[in-house]
Structures are given as C-alpha cells and as structure tokens.
Design a protein around this motif. Structure first.
Motif, short mmCIF file in Angstrom:
data_model
loop_
_atom_site.label_atom_id
_atom_site.label_comp_id
_atom_site.label_asym_id
_atom_site.label_seq_id
_atom_site.Cartn_x
_atom_site.Cartn_y
_atom_site.Cartn_z
N ASP A 130 -26.74 -14.94 -18.12
CA ASP A 130 -25.68 -15.00 -19.14
C ASP A 130 -25.74 -16.31 -19.91
OD1 ASP A 130 -24.81 -12.54 -18.30
OD2 ASP A 130 -23.21 -13.33 -17.00
N LEU A 131 -26.06 -17.40 -19.23
CA LEU A 131 -26.17 -18.68 -19.92
C LEU A 131 -27.34 -18.68 -20.90
CD1 LEU A 131 -25.37 -21.63 -20.36
CD2 LEU A 131 -26.76 -22.23 -18.35
N ASP A 132 -28.48 -18.10 -20.50
CA ASP A 132 -29.64 -18.04 -21.40
C ASP A 132 -29.31 -17.23 -22.65
OD1 ASP A 132 -31.01 -19.54 -19.55
OD2 ASP A 132 -32.02 -17.81 -18.62
N VAL A 133 -28.61 -16.10 -22.47
CA VAL A 133 -28.24 -15.27 -23.62
C VAL A 133 -27.29 -16.03 -24.54
CG1 VAL A 133 -27.02 -13.19 -24.32
CG2 VAL A 133 -28.64 -13.10 -22.41
N ALA A 134 -26.32 -16.74 -23.95
CA ALA A 134 -25.36 -17.48 -24.76
C ALA A 134 -26.04 -18.59 -25.55
CB ALA A 134 -24.28 -18.07 -23.86
N LYS A 135 -27.00 -19.24 -24.93
CA LYS A 135 -27.72 -20.29 -25.65
C LYS A 135 -28.54 -19.71 -26.81
CE LYS A 135 -28.18 -23.69 -21.89
NZ LYS A 135 -29.13 -24.39 -20.99
N ALA A 136 -29.16 -18.53 -26.59
CA ALA A 136 -29.92 -17.88 -27.66
C ALA A 136 -29.00 -17.48 -28.81
CB ALA A 136 -30.65 -16.67 -27.11
N ASP A 137 -27.81 -16.97 -28.48
CA ASP A 137 -26.85 -16.60 -29.52
C ASP A 137 -26.40 -17.82 -30.30
OD1 ASP A 137 -27.01 -13.98 -28.71
OD2 ASP A 137 -25.16 -14.04 -27.50
N LEU A 138 -26.27 -18.93 -29.66
CA LEU A 138 -25.87 -20.15 -30.35
C LEU A 138 -26.96 -20.62 -31.30
CD1 LEU A 138 -24.00 -22.54 -30.82
CD2 LEU A 138 -24.98 -23.64 -28.78
N THR A 139 -28.21 -20.51 -30.87
CA THR A 139 -29.32 -20.91 -31.75
C THR A 139 -29.35 -20.02 -33.00
OG1 THR A 139 -30.62 -21.68 -29.86
CG2 THR A 139 -31.81 -21.18 -31.90
N ALA A 140 -29.14 -18.72 -32.80
CA ALA A 140 -29.15 -17.80 -33.94
C ALA A 140 -27.99 -18.09 -34.88
CB ALA A 140 -29.07 -16.37 -33.44
N ALA A 141 -26.84 -18.40 -34.36
CA ALA A 141 -25.68 -18.70 -35.22
C ALA A 141 -25.90 -19.97 -36.02
CB ALA A 141 -24.44 -18.82 -34.35
N ARG A 142 -26.51 -20.95 -35.43
CA ARG A 142 -26.77 -22.19 -36.15
C ARG A 142 -27.81 -21.96 -37.26
NH1 ARG A 142 -26.98 -26.27 -30.90
NH2 ARG A 142 -24.70 -26.64 -30.77
N ASP A 143 -28.83 -21.11 -36.99
CA ASP A 143 -29.82 -20.80 -38.02
C ASP A 143 -29.16 -20.09 -39.20
OD1 ASP A 143 -31.77 -21.95 -36.48
OD2 ASP A 143 -32.50 -20.04 -35.64
N ALA A 144 -28.23 -19.16 -38.88
CA ALA A 144 -27.53 -18.44 -39.95
C ALA A 144 -26.70 -19.40 -40.79
CB ALA A 144 -26.67 -17.35 -39.35
N LEU A 145 -26.09 -20.38 -40.16
CA LEU A 145 -25.30 -21.35 -40.90
C LEU A 145 -26.19 -22.20 -41.81
CD1 LEU A 145 -22.66 -22.82 -41.49
CD2 LEU A 145 -23.08 -24.25 -39.46
N ASP A 146 -27.38 -22.56 -41.34
CA ASP A 146 -28.30 -23.36 -42.16
C ASP A 146 -28.73 -22.58 -43.39
OD1 ASP A 146 -28.12 -25.41 -40.34
OD2 ASP A 146 -29.97 -24.88 -39.26
N ARG A 147 -29.01 -21.28 -43.21
CA ARG A 147 -29.45 -20.48 -44.35
C ARG A 147 -28.33 -20.33 -45.39
NH1 ARG A 147 -31.87 -17.50 -40.11
NH2 ARG A 147 -30.14 -15.98 -40.16
N ALA A 148 -27.11 -20.18 -44.88
CA ALA A 148 -25.98 -20.04 -45.80
C ALA A 148 -25.77 -21.32 -46.59
CB ALA A 148 -24.72 -19.68 -45.03
N GLU A 149 -25.94 -22.44 -45.95
CA GLU A 149 -25.77 -23.72 -46.65
C GLU A 149 -26.88 -23.91 -47.68
OE1 GLU A 149 -23.58 -26.31 -43.08
OE2 GLU A 149 -25.73 -26.50 -43.42
N GLU A 150 -28.13 -23.53 -47.36
CA GLU A 150 -29.24 -23.67 -48.29
C GLU A 150 -29.07 -22.77 -49.50
OE1 GLU A 150 -32.70 -22.87 -46.07
OE2 GLU A 150 -32.66 -24.74 -44.92
#
Length: 413
Positions: free
Chosen positions: A112-132
């Motif tokens: 569950d921790l590994d999945v949560a960390k992967a979801d956090l990485t994906a959310a941060r990538d989505a935020l970077d794309r939105a800002e760009e």
C-alpha cells in the motif's frame, strides 16, 4: 404441811425477763433483715459483668476487601492488522520505553505504501504539466495534497506493524501468539484492539492505553511493579465518610502477619452496582510494601474516618438504642438504673459520651456481649459492692476492657 418457798424462787427475776425480751427482739430483727437482704439482693444484677466509664481515645474505621494493583500500567496494541510474526518478549521481562514487543507481517502495508508513493509521483507530474501549459492548476494541486496524505497513512500503517513499549515496566500479559491475528478481534488466542491510539513515528506505531488499572485488552500489557497500590470497593454508607488523605491499614490475606500503612488517594465519584449491591471504588497508596507483595493479591483495607482523643468513653457493648435515644444500665448503691446518654463519635469498640455519665461510674454489659480494644482501653473496677446476704464482698468486678478484650467477673461468690 405446806412449805413456803422463798419469794425469790416463786417469781422470775427481772433480769431473766429482760433477757427474754431482748432475745425475742433480736430474732425479729434478724428475720426482718434477712427478708430485706433478700429483697435488696434481688434488686441487684447478679451474674453480670461491668466496666468503668473512663477517658481515652475513640477511633472509628470502615473496612472493605480489595486487591493490589500497579499504580502505573499500559496496554499496547497493534495499530495495523496482520498476522503476528514475532514476539521477542515474555511475561516477566522488564522492558524500556520504545523497546520492540512484537511484529506483524508488513508485506500488505508495504505494498500500500508503494502504491501511494507512485500515486504521489503521478500527481506531482500532472501538476508540473499544468503549470507548464499555463492552465488552471487547482485540480492538480488538490490531487497532490490527497496523494501526500495517502503516503503518510500508508507509512503509518507500515510503522504500525511494529509494536513498541509505551512505557518502561514489566510484561504482565501477552494476549496473542505467533501466527495469530493482530486485528480488531481476538483470533488464535490473541486479544487485541486498544481503546486509544498513540503514534510513535520512526520506531513503530503503537496503540496504547495507559491507566491505573490492569483491566485492558491490549496485545501486550505492562505494569510498573515498583509502584503498587490497593483498590477496594466500599459500601455506599461507608464511602460517604471517606476522603483523600485519610490514614489506612492494609492487611494481606496470603501473607501471614503482613501489614502496611497507607492513605486514601482517590474515591470514585460514580458507584458500581453488582448483584444489587452498590459500592464505590477507593484507591489507597501503600507506604512500604511487605516482602512477597505482588499485583493481584487480595487484602483487607481499614480506613480511619474519625478520632476523638482524651474523651469520656464507654464500651459500645454497654450502649443500647440508636440515634439520640441511647441508654446504659448504671450500677448504683442499691442496684442499677437505666440512664439516657448522649453519644459523640461512635467508634468501633467504644463510644464517646458527651453527657449522662461521669468518669468512674460502672455500667453493665449485656449478657453474652463481648468487647475488645476500645481506644486506649476501658479499665476494670471493683465490681458491685456486697452486703445484705452476699458474704465475701458481693459481686466481684470484671477485669475491664484492655487490649486483649473483656475479662468478665465470675458472678456472685
């Protein structure tokens, strides 16, 4: 031929007549005194015991049965459900705060921790794309926040697979075995589930419930055996006379001659009812533990609720009646009389007398009564005076009430 006797021989002399009169008078007096003596004797109490009214100390106590418990305990429970994989401690082990007590399989929590960390990485990538792209980033920012919270929860779950000691103490119970479940229900002999959870980051997550009682449902229970106290349930009538700071005497049932002093430290504000009997829990500190004292031992607790020093007192066995209508039987020169008295402090063995008696008077103990120590002792006296047909001084006095109890007289002699 008649012979004339001398005059002195024909009529009794005056001296003889006087002697006869005195003899008859003495016999009558003797009979009257005998009847009066028997009547007087009947008015006197026979075969009774008496005690003197004296001065001393009156003490009142209340008692109850109780048990010895640790003053500081903790119940440690897993914060994460799983299968128990190790229990490195046993009952009787002394542990330090933060020491590992048990573990459960962390595999599921780690996934569950590994999945949560992967979801956090994906959310941060989505935020970077939105800002760009210069588009609205509010949705992406919310996703990142939610993902971060999920990681924190997953990390806590992994830490919760390690059960650590919430306090230093001795292991008094392990409610589980390797292979049993640490979840919210008891399986495989393991009772689990704490009533509250305290997070200890880093070294592991521990659900711990701390209190002054050993009643708990933790996976591992701890107690500080160097700090023991006594808990007892007092009847509701006795509990109204209890308050913090009162002196107490504790007697151990299993340890011959073991006794310790203590003080009342707490009285429960709410009653407990069992089998229609109402009691109030009372906690008593122990000044010095006797050798062999252990948690769980049964004891007898006596708490001093009142003391009156240097007062006029009489043994409680001699007083009858209740409230403000109390009487005693007082020995008088002609027999006995019932007298009304006013009682102050009603002690265990003696009553404080505020009016109705004077020091040195003797009162009668009812037949079959027994007396014990009465706050300094009730001294004995000379008993009932003799007279009127009681040879040898009348009724012998009782030995009074001393530390060993009443030593009554033997009746008439």
């Amino acid at each position: 031929m008649r012979v004339r006797l001398p005059a002195v021989l024909r009529r009794p002399p005056v001296a003889v007549n006087a002697a006869l009169v005195l003899l008859l008078a003495s016999g009558g007096c003797w009979a009257w005194l005998s009847v009066r003596g028997d009547s007087t004797a009947d008015a006197r109490p026979t075969g009774t015991r008496t005690v003197s009214v004296s001065r001393g100390t009156v003490t009142a106590t209340v008692t109850a049965d109780g048990s010895v418990r640790s003053a500081s305990t903790a119940s440690a429970s897993f914060a994460t459900a799983g299968t128990v994989t190790a229990i490195p401690v046993r009952v009787g082990d002394r542990v330090k705060k933060g020491q590992l007590l048990a573990t459960v399989d962390p595999a599921a929590a780690q996934r569950d921790l590994d999945v949560a960390k992967a979801d956090l990485t994906a959310a941060r990538d989505a935020l970077d794309r939105a800002e760009e792209a210069g588009s609205d980033t509010s949705s992406a920012e919310n996703s990142v926040t939610q993902a971060e919270l999920a990681v924190d929860e997953a990390q806590a779950a992994v830490s919760g697979t390690r059960l650590t000691a919430p306090m230093a103490g001795t292991v008094v119970a392990v409610n589980g075995t390797v292979g049993s479940s640490s979840g919210g229900s008891a399986t495989g002999g393991g009772s689990t589930g704490g009533s509250s959870t305290a997070q200890q980051g880093g070294s592991g997550s521990t659900g711990a419930t701390s209190s002054g009682s050993t009643t708990s449902s933790g996976f591992v229970e701890l107690a500080d055996l160097t700090k023991l106290q006594v808990t007892a349930g007092f009847a509701e009538a006795d509990a109204t006379r209890l308050k913090d700071g009162q002196a107490a005497t504790i007697t151990w049932n299993a340890l011959q001659g073991a006794e310790a002093g203590g003080k009342v430290v707490a009285v429960d504000p709410q009653a407990t009812t069992a089998n229609n009997v109402v009691t109030y829990g009372v906690t008593v500190s122990v000044d010095k533990l006797p050798a062999g004292a252990k948690p769980g031992q049964t004891v007898r607790v006596a708490v001093v609720t009142g003391t009156a020093a240097d007062v006029l007192l009489v043994t409680s066995a001699a007083v009858s009646g209740t409230g403000d209508r109390r009487t005693v039987t007082v020995v008088t020169d002609t027999g006995s009389e019932s007298r009304r008295v006013t009682v102050g402090l009603a002690g265990d063995q003696a009553y404080e007398v505020t009016s109705g008696l004077t020091e040195g008077e003797r009162v009668v103990l009812p037949e079959g009564s027994s007396t014990g120590s009465a706050g300094g002792g009730l001294p004995g006296g000379g008993g009932l005076p003799g007279g009127g047909g009681f040879p040898g001084g009348g009724l012998p006095g009782g030995g009074g009430v001393t530390g060993g109890g009443a030593r009554g007289g033997n009746g008439t002699r």
